[in-house]
Design an enzyme around this catalytic site. Structure first.
Site, PDB file in Angstrom:
ATOM      1  N   HIS A 159       0.772  -1.326   0.097  1.00 15.34           N
ATOM      2  CA  HIS A 159      -0.099   0.006   0.077  1.00 15.34           C
ATOM      3  C   HIS A 159       0.785   1.292  -0.068  1.00 15.34           C
ATOM      4  CE1 HIS A 159      -3.501  -2.292   0.501  1.00 15.34           C
ATOM      5  NE2 HIS A 159      -3.557  -2.656   1.800  1.00 15.34           N
ATOM      6  N   ASP A 198      -2.612 -10.467  -1.915  1.00 16.03           N
ATOM      7  CA  ASP A 198      -3.235  -9.994  -0.992  1.00 16.03           C
ATOM      8  C   ASP A 198      -4.696  -9.443  -1.218  1.00 16.03           C
ATOM      9  OD1 ASP A 198      -2.085  -8.551   1.692  1.00 16.03           O
ATOM     10  OD2 ASP A 198      -4.044  -7.688   0.915  1.00 16.03           O
ATOM     11  N   HIS A 200      -6.184  -6.913  -0.181  1.00 17.55           N
ATOM     12  CA  HIS A 200      -6.392  -5.736  -0.750  1.00 17.55           C
ATOM     13  C   HIS A 200      -5.758  -5.403  -1.655  1.00 17.55           C
ATOM     14  CE1 HIS A 200      -7.181  -6.073   3.597  1.00 17.55           C
ATOM     15  NE2 HIS A 200      -8.237  -5.287   3.371  1.00 17.55           N
ATOM     16  N   ASP A 291      -4.556 -12.635   3.609  1.00 18.88           N
ATOM     17  CA  ASP A 291      -5.691 -11.970   4.558  1.00 18.88           C
ATOM     18  C   ASP A 291      -6.952 -12.417   3.350  1.00 18.88           C
ATOM     19  OD1 ASP A 291      -4.663 -10.361   2.480  1.00 18.88           O
ATOM     20  OD2 ASP A 291      -4.870  -8.421   3.797  1.00 18.88           O
TER      21      ASP A 291
END
Length: 660
Positions: A159, A198, A200, A291
């Site tokens: 991120h 991931d 996200h 995740d």
């Protein structure tokens, strides 16, 4: 899950096994260093991104003896010159100095400026070690000292953007390593495939290689029309890169949670693998967030350890198996450790992988796959062919229990978990029930103060229908909506409802939303135009309720303080419109003052002037509304006795077709 004859899958009882090649033991590197556990919350409060994450993986590898079959090496800090290839000097200076003594009193205040970030005395060292570990692992693989490697690192990185830490990430570890490999010409690495699995979207990595044809960036993630963290359009399938990098950025944006092995394998087989074969990378780097694993408290997806093993095995056919895995997310310690261990076993190539099972992807998965293939087919002809109906007609049912407007709660036996976007990722406390955290978050002193102040909320879109607007107040789902709203804290109905027209232009834009699905939604040009007339339904509600509507309209994550307080209200009356920085990723973060009625201010929420220019230029799509959404506007206008049904239909049609 059924596949055409040329695939390695079957849908029967007999599984197909990928044979282990008769080769000598592969040299697999593991980098783990306890010093990365020094990065933790400032006062020891519970947090999903905590030191136990890497400890859990390491304990699993050592307890099973897997680490003894690998080459283990300690971390070393990355040099600033390698960080500078992807991060600004200001960013480097921030991370380098944030743990120093002189920052002791400022550290928490600095962290609060960023999205889902914390700092402590160990953050700087941990960030440098994490980036250095991934870089060193990549270098060893590129040089042939190792066949593959797994960097068990934290804090994560994908991120982190060029000039901003966010989403638990300080430095972009994978981007730093990727840039290093490409810049060290003697290594002979000219093309790198980055696979970000991931849950996200890897927004930071995407932006760093946006115009780079040497890097094929692939991210599969929960997106839900831009409402899932990190929110916005960056994770959309239409974001394909620019200039030389056009076609080299691939996003697979899930429309919902619950995606599991069958969904991810379908994406691998019908998007990633065909393109990767054409791209023919020299090395593969995986942003290995776990995740999306079953039971994860932030992800809401259902990949099993076996599923991760299959996904990794399929990537081993590229670059002669030269793969670097860098840990990103993953917050259920058991599923995190088991999934990571399963992947290391694959890197060692110790066991065959059974690649068939009796499961199908969701209908939405096939829809996303088709959209991605269509968007990229001009760049990758291998994606041009239409997928056979016999393949895409096999789907699994999607069972959903919604906990808010934008996130889902899944009943998964003992793993009933949810992520509610009203709680910042950085403030999630896994020791508490999520609903308790929501209540605690909402229990703020500002609410009682703002509950005494009335405003008129002026709606020009679907909220003109009272039944739709009450979903924002009381929770629930109106006709045509794809999912329910959470509702506000104060569920009292509006004290009054009235109508008026304003000299502003109504138009429809964006291509889809989490609440209504495909199709545009209504926006009001904040610029006054006396040639225009737009109908507005005014609801007299409290300023507290208005803040909750703002929250839900912008699918934002924090109500620890109001977006519009009394000072902001005075400012809006003077400035006429105010763009709210805290809601900048939302579509309706510009609060516009439309005068007063009975000495009560009239407020609406829409896009900014800059966004209107984006619509005009074509950068942001103008899009007609779907029938369900348009019908809701018509219903509001008719029930409000403003127009006949034919007139209301014509009104919406005109707004949807006239040029800005």
């Amino acid at each position: 899950m059924e596949f055409p004859p040329d695939h390695t899958h079957t849908n029967g009882i007999q599984p197909h096994f990928s044979p282990s090649p008769p080769v000598e033991q592969r040299r697999v590197g593991l980098v783990y260093d306890q010093r990365m556990c020094k990065h933790s919350t400032p006062t020891g409060e519970s947090h999903p991104e905590n030191p136990d994450r890497i400890r859990a993986i390491w304990n699993k590898l050592t307890s099973t003896g897997i680490h003894q079959r690998c080459t283990v090496f300690d971390a070393k800090e990355v040099e600033d010159k390698y960080i500078a290839a992807v991060h600004t000097s200001n960013h480097i200076n921030l991370i380098k100095t944030i743990s120093s003594k002189k920052m002791d009193l400022k550290r928490n205040k600095v962290a609060a400026r960023y999205n889902s970030i914390y700092f402590n005395e160990g953050s700087s060292e941990s960030a440098y070690l994490a980036a250095g570990s991934v870089l060193e692992a990549a270098e060893k693989v590129a040089k042939g000292e190792l066949n593959s490697a797994f960097a068990i690192v934290r804090p994560p990185g994908h991120h982190a953007e060029e000039n901003e830490p966010m989403g638990f990430c300080l430095y972009n570890n994978v981007a730093i390593a990727t840039s290093f490999l490409l810049n060290q010409k003697e290594l002979g690495v000219n093309k790198i495939l980055i696979v970000d699995w991931d849950v996200h979207h890897g927004n930071g990595t995407q932006k760093m290689f946006w115009k780079d044809s040497q890097v094929l960036f692939f991210s599969v993630h929960r997106h839900e029309y831009g409402s899932f963290y990190p929110t916005g359009d960056d994770g959309s399938h239409i974001m394909i890169g620019e200039g030389p990098g056009a076609g080299y950025n691939i996003n697979v944006p899930w429309e919902n949670g619950q995606c599991g092995d069958a969904d991810y394998i379908a994406v691998w087989d019908h998007v990633l693998l065909p393109v990767a074969k054409e791209f023919n990378p020299d090395i593969v780097i995986i942003s290995a967030g776990f995740d999306a694993a079953i039971g994860d408290p932030l992800g809401g997806c259902r990949i099993t350890p076996h599923g991760y093993a299959i996904l990794l095995k399929k990537l081993m056919k590229f670059s002669r198996g030269k793969i670097i895995m860098a840990l990103e997310g993953g917050y259920n310690l058991n599923s995190l450790a088991n999934s990571a261990a399963a992947c290391v076993e694959v890197l060692l190539e110790d066991k065959p992988i059974a690649e068939s099972f009796e499961a199908y992807p969701f209908e939405s998965t096939w829809r996303v796959i088709k959209a991605v293939r269509k968007e990229l087919s001009a760049f990758w002809p291998v994606l041009t062919d239409k997928l056979p109906e016999e393949l895409t007609s096999k789907v699994a049912p999607l069972l959903q229990i919604y906990s808010s407007q934008s996130e889902d709660e899944y009943d998964d036996g003992p793993n009933t978990l949810s992520e509610d976007v009203t709680i910042p990722l950085s403030k999630l406390n896994l020791g508490e029930d999520v609903d308790d955290q929501v209540t605690a978050t909402y229990s703020q002193a500002w609410r009682s103060e703002l509950a005494k102040i009335d405003v008129w909320y002026a709606s020009f879109g679907s909220n003109m229908s009272k039944s739709r607007f009450l979903c924002y107040i009381q929770g629930g789902q109106a006709e045509g909506m794809k999912r329910p709203c959470q509702g506000g804290v104060d569920k009292t109905k509006p004290k009054e409802v009235m109508w008026k027209t304003v000299p502003h232009s109504l138009f429809f834009g964006r291509e889809s939303t989490v609440t209504w699905g495909p199709g545009g939604v209504a926006f009001l040009d904040p610029e006054t135009n006396n040639q225009e007339k737009t109908f507005m339904c005014l609801y007299r509600i409290t300023l507290e309720q208005f803040n909750d509507v703002l929250l839900q309209e912008n699918v934002r994550i924090d109500t620890s303080s109001p977006f519009i307080d009394l000072n902001a209200l005075d400012s809006i009356e003077h400035e006429k419109n105010v763009s709210l920085e805290a809601l900048k990723d939302g579509w309706y973060h510009n609060v516009v003052y439309l005068g007063k009625e009975n000495d009560i201010p009239i407020l609406t929420m829409t896009c900014t002037h800059a966004t209107v220019e984006g619509f005009k230029s074509g950068k942001i799509p103008i899009c007609a509304p779907a029938k369900e959404y348009a019908d809701t506007l018509v219903r509001g206008l008719v029930q409000g006795k403003q127009l006949s049904e034919d007139e209301a239909v014509a009104y919406v049609q005109e707004a949807a077709t006239k040029p800005l």
